[in-house]
Design a protein around this motif. Structure first.
Motif, short mmCIF file in Angstrom:
data_model
loop_
_atom_site.label_atom_id
_atom_site.label_comp_id
_atom_site.label_asym_id
_atom_site.label_seq_id
_atom_site.Cartn_x
_atom_site.Cartn_y
_atom_site.Cartn_z
N TYR A 165 0.84 -1.20 0.00
CA TYR A 165 0.00 0.00 0.00
C TYR A 165 0.87 1.25 0.00
N VAL A 166 1.87 1.28 0.85
CA VAL A 166 2.75 2.44 0.95
C VAL A 166 3.60 2.56 -0.31
N ALA A 167 4.13 1.45 -0.81
CA ALA A 167 4.97 1.48 -2.01
C ALA A 167 4.19 1.94 -3.24
N GLU A 168 2.94 1.52 -3.37
CA GLU A 168 2.13 1.97 -4.50
C GLU A 168 1.98 3.49 -4.48
N THR A 169 1.76 4.03 -3.31
CA THR A 169 1.64 5.47 -3.17
C THR A 169 2.96 6.16 -3.49
N ALA A 170 4.03 5.66 -2.93
CA ALA A 170 5.34 6.25 -3.17
C ALA A 170 5.72 6.19 -4.65
N GLN A 171 5.37 5.12 -5.30
CA GLN A 171 5.65 4.95 -6.73
C GLN A 171 4.99 6.08 -7.53
N GLU A 172 3.79 6.45 -7.14
CA GLU A 172 3.05 7.50 -7.86
C GLU A 172 3.72 8.86 -7.73
N VAL A 173 4.30 9.16 -6.57
CA VAL A 173 4.83 10.51 -6.34
C VAL A 173 6.35 10.61 -6.46
N LEU A 174 7.04 9.49 -6.61
CA LEU A 174 8.51 9.54 -6.71
C LEU A 174 8.99 10.46 -7.84
N PRO A 175 8.32 10.51 -9.00
CA PRO A 175 8.78 11.43 -10.05
C PRO A 175 8.86 12.89 -9.60
N VAL A 176 8.05 13.28 -8.63
CA VAL A 176 8.11 14.64 -8.11
C VAL A 176 9.50 14.90 -7.52
N PHE A 177 10.01 13.95 -6.76
CA PHE A 177 11.35 14.09 -6.20
C PHE A 177 12.40 14.00 -7.30
N GLU A 178 12.30 12.98 -8.15
CA GLU A 178 13.33 12.75 -9.17
C GLU A 178 13.42 13.91 -10.17
N ASP A 179 12.30 14.53 -10.50
CA ASP A 179 12.35 15.69 -11.40
C ASP A 179 13.08 16.86 -10.77
N ALA A 180 12.91 17.03 -9.47
CA ALA A 180 13.54 18.15 -8.76
C ALA A 180 14.98 17.84 -8.35
N ASN A 181 15.32 16.55 -8.26
CA ASN A 181 16.64 16.13 -7.78
C ASN A 181 17.16 14.98 -8.64
N PRO A 182 17.44 15.24 -9.92
CA PRO A 182 17.75 14.14 -10.85
C PRO A 182 18.98 13.31 -10.49
N GLY A 183 19.88 13.82 -9.70
CA GLY A 183 21.08 13.06 -9.37
C GLY A 183 21.01 12.28 -8.06
N ASP A 184 19.87 12.34 -7.39
CA ASP A 184 19.76 11.72 -6.07
C ASP A 184 18.90 10.47 -6.16
N ALA A 185 19.53 9.31 -6.07
CA ALA A 185 18.84 8.03 -6.23
C ALA A 185 18.39 7.42 -4.90
N ARG A 186 18.58 8.11 -3.80
CA ARG A 186 18.25 7.51 -2.50
C ARG A 186 16.77 7.13 -2.35
N PRO A 187 15.83 7.99 -2.70
CA PRO A 187 14.43 7.56 -2.58
C PRO A 187 14.09 6.39 -3.52
#
Length: 180
Positions: free
Chosen positions: A22-44
């Protein structure tokens, strides 16, 4: 017989996987928000990948703990509220493998905070429109399985909070308990 973890009550590994999914499905949906703002940070992304490993029947290991902490560090370093929330959701996904079976209200955050964070991101994307958050909370409610709702019901109500994510989490918690 499924392995269990004990505390104030028991949680099976299968139940933990339902929560983590349940949590991973939600995180999957919003992860691009982080990756677009921080393209070099793979931690999330690493935290989310670790969560999916657990969801897909791998043993829970130090990988979920370490990547969760790393994603939460990335959240602290993110420049915008939306990217912070997205990174935190990924960290929550990895840490869901270690949800504690103790009857403490803060544990509810490990189940529902990612969905509340996604709802807040929806509000931000809609120019701070609370209706966008309410719609996201309703979608999160609809995605909740009976097993997830049963696990949630073993915990006290979500802690009240003043920030918008806490308010959204409280609303989701209340709606899920009513549907029980």
């Amino acid at each position: 017989m499924t392995a269990t973890v004990s505390g104030d009550f028991e949680l099976t590994m299968d139940e933990l996987r339902v929560v983590a999914r349940y949590v991973a499905e939600t995180a999957q949906e919003v992860l691009p928000v982080f990756e677009d703002a921080n393209p070099g940070d793979a931690r999330p992304r690493a935290a989310l990948d670790a969560a999916w490993e657990f969801v897909n029947d791998a043993r829970r290991t130090k990988l979920q703990r370490v990547t969760s902490l790393d994603a939460h560090r990335a959240a602290k370093e993110a420049a915008t509220e939306a990217s912070r929330l997205a990174a935190r959701a990924a960290g929550d996904a990895a840490s869901a493998a270690y949800l504690h079976p103790i009857a403490k209200a803060h544990q509810v955050g490990h189940i529902l905070r990612a969905a509340a964070s996604a709802a807040r991101i929806a509000e931000i994307d809609a120019g701070d429109d609370p209706e966008a958050g309410n719609k996201a909370i309703e979608r999160a409610r609809q995605r909740a399985t009976p097993v997830l709702i049963d696990v949630l019901g073993r915990y006290p109500l979500a802690p009240a909070g003043k920030d918008r994510v806490a308010q959204l989490m409280t609303a989701l918690d209340a709606s899920l308990r009513v549907s029980r």
